[in-house]
Design a protein around this motif. Structure first.
Motif, mmCIF file in Angstrom:
data_model
loop_
_atom_site.group_PDB
_atom_site.id
_atom_site.type_symbol
_atom_site.label_atom_id
_atom_site.label_comp_id
_atom_site.label_asym_id
_atom_site.label_seq_id
_atom_site.Cartn_x
_atom_site.Cartn_y
_atom_site.Cartn_z
ATOM 1 N N LEU A 270 0.759 -1.463 -0.018
ATOM 2 C CA LEU A 270 0.105 0.244 0.014
ATOM 3 C C LEU A 270 0.708 1.398 0.064
ATOM 4 C CD1 LEU A 270 -2.616 -0.986 2.618
ATOM 5 C CD2 LEU A 270 -2.822 -1.172 0.134
ATOM 6 N N LYS A 271 0.221 2.454 -0.311
ATOM 7 C CA LYS A 271 0.707 3.793 -0.542
ATOM 8 C C LYS A 271 -0.201 4.858 0.083
ATOM 9 C CE LYS A 271 -0.196 4.876 -5.069
ATOM 10 N NZ LYS A 271 0.320 5.029 -6.448
ATOM 11 N N PRO A 272 0.189 5.761 0.658
ATOM 12 C CA PRO A 272 -0.417 7.005 1.100
ATOM 13 C C PRO A 272 -1.612 7.421 -0.264
ATOM 14 C CG PRO A 272 1.515 7.310 2.238
ATOM 15 C CD PRO A 272 1.847 6.106 1.076
ATOM 16 N N SER A 273 -2.797 7.554 0.025
ATOM 17 C CA SER A 273 -3.318 8.116 -1.024
ATOM 18 C C SER A 273 -3.249 9.730 -1.143
ATOM 19 C CB SER A 273 -4.865 7.933 -0.887
ATOM 20 O OG SER A 273 -5.601 8.434 0.254
ATOM 21 N N GLY A 274 -2.921 10.198 -0.010
ATOM 22 C CA GLY A 274 -2.819 11.610 -0.046
ATOM 23 C C GLY A 274 -4.074 12.363 0.524
ATOM 24 N N ILE A 275 -5.280 11.608 0.699
ATOM 25 C CA ILE A 275 -6.350 12.002 0.994
ATOM 26 C C ILE A 275 -6.666 11.387 2.166
ATOM 27 C CG2 ILE A 275 -8.986 12.469 0.480
ATOM 28 C CD1 ILE A 275 -7.906 12.192 -2.442
ATOM 29 N N ASP A 276 -7.163 12.285 3.471
ATOM 30 C CA ASP A 276 -7.345 11.645 4.743
ATOM 31 C C ASP A 276 -8.235 10.686 4.925
ATOM 32 O OD1 ASP A 276 -5.220 13.033 5.821
ATOM 33 O OD2 ASP A 276 -6.574 14.781 6.575
ATOM 34 N N TRP A 277 -9.660 11.008 4.414
ATOM 35 C CA TRP A 277 -10.634 9.893 4.485
ATOM 36 C C TRP A 277 -10.601 8.837 3.666
ATOM 37 C CZ3 TRP A 277 -11.367 15.170 3.709
ATOM 38 C CH2 TRP A 277 -12.169 15.517 2.337
ATOM 39 N N LEU A 278 -9.744 8.671 2.604
ATOM 40 C CA LEU A 278 -9.339 7.719 1.896
ATOM 41 C C LEU A 278 -8.367 6.606 2.337
ATOM 42 C CD1 LEU A 278 -9.996 5.856 -0.930
ATOM 43 C CD2 LEU A 278 -8.539 7.728 -1.957
ATOM 44 N N GLY A 279 -7.313 7.206 2.877
ATOM 45 C CA GLY A 279 -6.346 6.516 3.553
ATOM 46 C C GLY A 279 -5.609 5.707 2.674
ATOM 47 N N ASP A 280 -4.675 4.588 2.770
ATOM 48 C CA ASP A 280 -3.879 3.909 1.954
ATOM 49 C C ASP A 280 -4.524 3.259 0.834
ATOM 50 O OD1 ASP A 280 -1.955 4.874 3.481
ATOM 51 O OD2 ASP A 280 -1.707 3.051 4.546
ATOM 52 N N LEU B 107 -19.241 1.732 -8.851
ATOM 53 C CA LEU B 107 -19.083 1.135 -7.808
ATOM 54 C C LEU B 107 -18.232 1.945 -6.893
ATOM 55 C CD1 LEU B 107 -18.022 -2.660 -9.107
ATOM 56 C CD2 LEU B 107 -19.896 -1.909 -7.493
ATOM 57 N N PHE B 108 -17.186 2.754 -7.620
ATOM 58 C CA PHE B 108 -16.442 3.561 -6.613
ATOM 59 C C PHE B 108 -17.181 4.900 -6.196
ATOM 60 C CE2 PHE B 108 -13.131 6.888 -5.941
ATOM 61 C CZ PHE B 108 -12.252 6.166 -5.308
ATOM 62 N N PHE B 109 -18.264 5.074 -6.959
ATOM 63 C CA PHE B 109 -19.160 6.174 -6.069
ATOM 64 C C PHE B 109 -19.960 5.824 -4.902
ATOM 65 C CE2 PHE B 109 -18.472 9.054 -9.672
ATOM 66 C CZ PHE B 109 -18.928 10.264 -9.280
ATOM 67 N N GLN B 110 -20.013 4.356 -4.872
ATOM 68 C CA GLN B 110 -20.748 3.911 -3.589
ATOM 69 C C GLN B 110 -19.950 3.553 -2.462
ATOM 70 O OE1 GLN B 110 -23.334 0.503 -4.494
ATOM 71 N NE2 GLN B 110 -22.935 0.824 -6.872
ATOM 72 N N SER B 111 -18.471 4.208 -2.590
ATOM 73 C CA SER B 111 -17.607 3.947 -1.601
ATOM 74 C C SER B 111 -17.739 5.213 -0.506
ATOM 75 C CB SER B 111 -16.216 4.105 -2.073
ATOM 76 O OG SER B 111 -15.999 5.281 -2.536
ATOM 77 N N HIS B 112 -17.332 4.763 0.812
ATOM 78 C CA HIS B 112 -17.467 5.698 1.879
ATOM 79 C C HIS B 112 -16.482 7.093 1.508
ATOM 80 C CE1 HIS B 112 -18.965 2.475 4.203
ATOM 81 N NE2 HIS B 112 -17.862 2.046 4.634
ATOM 82 N N PHE B 113 -15.576 6.997 0.642
ATOM 83 C CA PHE B 113 -14.906 8.059 0.363
ATOM 84 C C PHE B 113 -15.564 8.870 -0.603
ATOM 85 C CE2 PHE B 113 -12.295 9.707 -3.327
ATOM 86 C CZ PHE B 113 -11.547 10.769 -2.549
ATOM 87 N N ILE B 114 -16.341 8.554 -1.494
ATOM 88 C CA ILE B 114 -17.241 9.270 -2.426
ATOM 89 C C ILE B 114 -18.213 9.800 -1.653
ATOM 90 C CG2 ILE B 114 -18.841 9.437 -4.624
ATOM 91 C CD1 ILE B 114 -15.811 9.853 -5.267
ATOM 92 N N LYS B 115 -19.053 8.868 -0.788
ATOM 93 C CA LYS B 115 -20.072 9.566 -0.063
ATOM 94 C C LYS B 115 -19.809 10.619 0.828
ATOM 95 C CE LYS B 115 -22.663 5.195 -0.138
ATOM 96 N NZ LYS B 115 -23.389 4.014 0.753
ATOM 97 N N GLN B 116 -18.416 10.472 1.260
ATOM 98 C CA GLN B 116 -18.098 11.718 2.421
ATOM 99 C C GLN B 116 -17.684 12.909 1.254
ATOM 100 O OE1 GLN B 116 -17.957 12.128 5.420
ATOM 101 N NE2 GLN B 116 -16.516 13.473 6.005
ATOM 102 N N THR B 117 -17.163 12.753 0.435
ATOM 103 C CA THR B 117 -16.983 13.734 -0.750
ATOM 104 C C THR B 117 -18.039 14.386 -1.175
ATOM 105 O OG1 THR B 117 -14.916 12.584 -1.509
ATOM 106 C CG2 THR B 117 -15.717 14.362 -3.051
ATOM 107 N N ILE B 118 -19.089 13.681 -1.437
ATOM 108 C CA ILE B 118 -20.469 14.228 -1.820
ATOM 109 C C ILE B 118 -20.948 14.999 -0.577
ATOM 110 C CG2 ILE B 118 -22.721 13.679 -2.447
ATOM 111 C CD1 ILE B 118 -21.761 11.446 -4.158
#
Length: 476
Positions: A247-257, A377-388
Motif C-alpha cells: 500500500l501507499k498513502p493516497s494523500g487524502i485523509d478519509w481515503l487512506g492507503d 461502484l467507486f461512487f458507492q464507496s465511503h470516500f465518495i459519499k463523504q466527498t459528496i
C-alpha cells in the motif's frame, strides 16, 4: 336468509393451543363488499351515527387569530395513531375553528385528497384528548354521535381494503382526486355491540403491534446486510482484493492507503461529458404520462443504486430535440445532484432508451465506457459519499455542481484487475442480495397477513375470543 356456521377448529403445538372460531349464525349484509355478517350485527349509514366534517384550517399564521398546533395531512397519511409524541406544525385559528376541530380521543381522521384514487381515505386514530391541536386542511374528522360506535373500531374498519374501495370509486378528479363529504357520510358501516367492538379493537391493536415489531426487526436485519454489502464494495474498490498487496498513502485523509500500483485521477479527465438535464417547462414543454422518449427524474434512481423505469415520465420528439444536449446514451452514469436523495447513482442500460433527464440529475459520459461499472461502484464507496456530503453541505440546499463532480478523485488500476474486482464484488454481493430479497418477501407476507387479519376480524368473518389466533399465525 340466515346461514349457520357452527365450525370451530383447534390448532397448536406443544406450547400453545389456539381457537379459531366463527359466529354461530350469519345474515346477508346487503352490501357487496361486506358479504355476510354475524346475525346480531347492525348495518347503518355513517351519517346517522357519527359526525363527519371537513377541516378548512390551513397552515397559515394570521394576525389576530389564536396560536394553535395543526395535525396535517402528512401526520395522518404516515401514522396510524396520533398522540402527544408528535411535533405538530404551528399555525393559527379562530375560536370557532378551535372549538369545532379540536382533536379528542377516539376521533378518526382520514385523508380526503390524493394524487391517485386508490390512495385515499387513509385513517388515523386520535389516542388522547388535546387542548391545542386541531384537524388541518385536506382532512376529514369523524367522531361518534353516540357511544354505540367506537372510534377504535371505526378506525380498523377504514383500514380494510374492501371498505376503502368504496372511496376509490367515489373520488373525483383528474390530476388530483378528492372525496365529496357525502361520499363519506353516506357510506354504510357494520356495527357489532360495544363489547365486541372493544374486544375486536383491543385484539387488533395487540396483533398488529406484534406484526409491526416483527417487521421492524426484519427491516433492521436488512439494514445490517446492506451495511455489509457497502463494506464489501468499499474495501474492494479502495484496497483491492489481494490481502498482501503493498500500500501507499493516497494523500487524502478519509481515503487512506491504496494499493501501491494504483493511481488517482480527477473524474473530469476520464469523461467526455459531465452535465445535467433541463426542466421541459422552461422551454414551454411538458412532461407526459405516456410516450416513446423516457424522461428520467431523481425518483427513477433507486436507493439500491439502480435505475428504474418507474415512475414513468415521457417527453415528445420535439421536446427531446430541443433538449438534445441532455439526450442520454447507453452506459451513462446518472447521479442525483439535488434534494434529499443526493448521491443516488445508477448506470443507464439500453432497455431504458431513448431517454432524457431533468435538472436534478447529472449524467456522466466516460471516454472509456468499459469503466462505467467501476466508476459506479467507486461512487458507492465511503470516500465518495463523504466527498459528496462535504461538497453538498456548503450550499443552503443540498446541491452538487458539475465542477465539484468533475474534481472528484477516482482510484484506477489496470482493466484486467478492475474486471477481477468487479467479479469478486458480484459474487460476494449476490449472496447478500439474495438474503435481502428473501427477507423482503417475508415482510411482504407479514404485511399481507396484517391486512387480511384486520379485514377478517372487523367484518365478523372470524370471531375474536380470548384464545383467538385467526389465519393460523401461532407465533403472533
Amino acid at each position: 336468509m340466515m346461514s349457520e356456521n357452527p365450525k370451530s377448529t383447534k390448532s397448536g403445538n406443544h406450547n400453545q393451543s389456539a381457537v379459531q372460531t366463527v359466529y354461530p349464525k350469519y345474515k346477508p349484509s346487503g352490501v357487496e363488499w361486506i358479504g355476510e355478517i354475524p346475525e346480531h350485527w347492525d348495518k347503518i349509514k355513517l351519517k346517522y351515527i357519527a359526525k363527519v366534517q371537513s377541516s378548512n384550517v390551513d397552515k397559515k399564521t394570521i394576525e389576530g387569530e389564536i396560536p394553535i398546533l395543526l395535525c396535517n395531512y402528512v401526520d395522518v397519511y404516515k401514522n396510524e395513531f396520533i398522540d402527544d409524541s408528535f411535533n405538530f406544525m404551528e399555525a393559527t385559528a379562530t375560536e370557532r375553528e378551535i372549538e369545532k376541530f379540536i382533536l379528542k380521543k377516539g376521533n378518526v381522521l382520514i385523508t380526503k385528497d390524493s394524487e391517485t384514487p386508490d390512495d385515499i381515505a387513509n385513517p388515523t386514530l386520535v389516542k388522547k384528548d388535546f387542548d391545542n391541536v386541531i384537524c388541518g386542511y385536506h382532512l376529514a374528522q369523524i367522531y361518534s354521535k353516540q357511544t354505540k360506535l367506537l372510534g377504535n373500531f371505526l378506525f380498523r374498519l377504514f383500514q380494510t381494503k374492501q371498505f376503502n374501495s368504496h372511496f376509490e370509486v367515489s373520488a373525483n378528479g383528474v390530476t388530483r382526486f378528492g372525496l365529496p363529504l357525502e361520499s363519506i357520510t353516506d357510506v354504510e358501516i357494520i356495527i357489532p355491540n360495544e363489547s365486541e367492538q372493544t374486544a375486536i379493537a383491543n385484539y387488533l391493536d395487540d396483533k398488529t403491534a406484534k406484526i409491526d415489531t416483527l417487521i421492524e426487526k426484519k427491516k433492521k436485519l436488512i439494514d445490517l446486510f446492506k451495511e455489509e454489502r457497502a463494506a464489501i464494495i468499499n474495501q474492494a474498490v479502495t484496497r483491492g482484493i489481494d490481502p498482501d498487496v503493498k500500500l501507499k498513502p493516497s494523500g487524502i485523509d478519509w481515503l487512506g492507503d491504496i494499493p501501491e500500483h494504483w493511481e488517482m485521477k480527477k473524474l473530469k479527465y476520464l469523461t467526455k461529458t459531465i452535465s445535467k438535464g433541463t426542466t421541459p417547462s422552461t422551454i414551454g414543454s411538458e412532461v407526459l404520462s405516456e410516450g416513446k422518449i423516457r424522461f428520467l427524474k431523481a425518483e427513477n434512481i433507486l436507493q439500491s443504486n439502480k435505475i428504474s423505469k418507474y415512475p414513468e415520465f415521457f417527453i415528445d420528439e420535439e421536446t427531446n430535440q430541443l433538449l438534445k444536449r441532455s439526450e442520454l446514451h447507453e452506459t451513462d452514469i446518472l447521479i442525483v445532484i439535488a434534494g434529499a436523495t443526493i448521491g443516488k447513482i445508477g448506470i443507464l442500460f439500453k432497455e431504458l432508451l431513448p431517454a432524457n433527464t431533468n435538472q436534478a440529475v447529472c449524467f456522466i459520459r466516460l471516454i472509456d465506457s468499459e469503466k462505467s461499472q467501476w466508476i459506479w461502484l467507486f461512487f458507492q464507496s465511503h470516500f465518495i459519499k463523504q466527498t459528496i456530503f462535504l461538497a453538498s453541505v456548503q450550499a443552503a440546499q443540498p446541491n452538487l455542481s458539475m465542477e465539484s463532480i468533475g474534481n472528484f478523485s477516482i482510484v484506477l488500476t489496470e482493466q484486467n484487475e478492475i474486471l477481477e474486482i468487479i467479479q469478486h464484488i458480484e459474487i460476494e454481493t449476490k449472496r447478500i442480495d439474495e438474503t435481502i430479497y428473501k427477507i423482503e418477501k417475508e415482510i411482504e407476507l407479514l404485511a399481507e397477513y396484517r391486512t387480511a387479519l384486520i379485514s377478517e376480524v372487523v367484518t365478523g368473518k372470524i370471531k375474536v375470543t380470548d384464545n383467538s389466533n385467526p389465519l393460523g399465525m401461532q407465533s403472533l
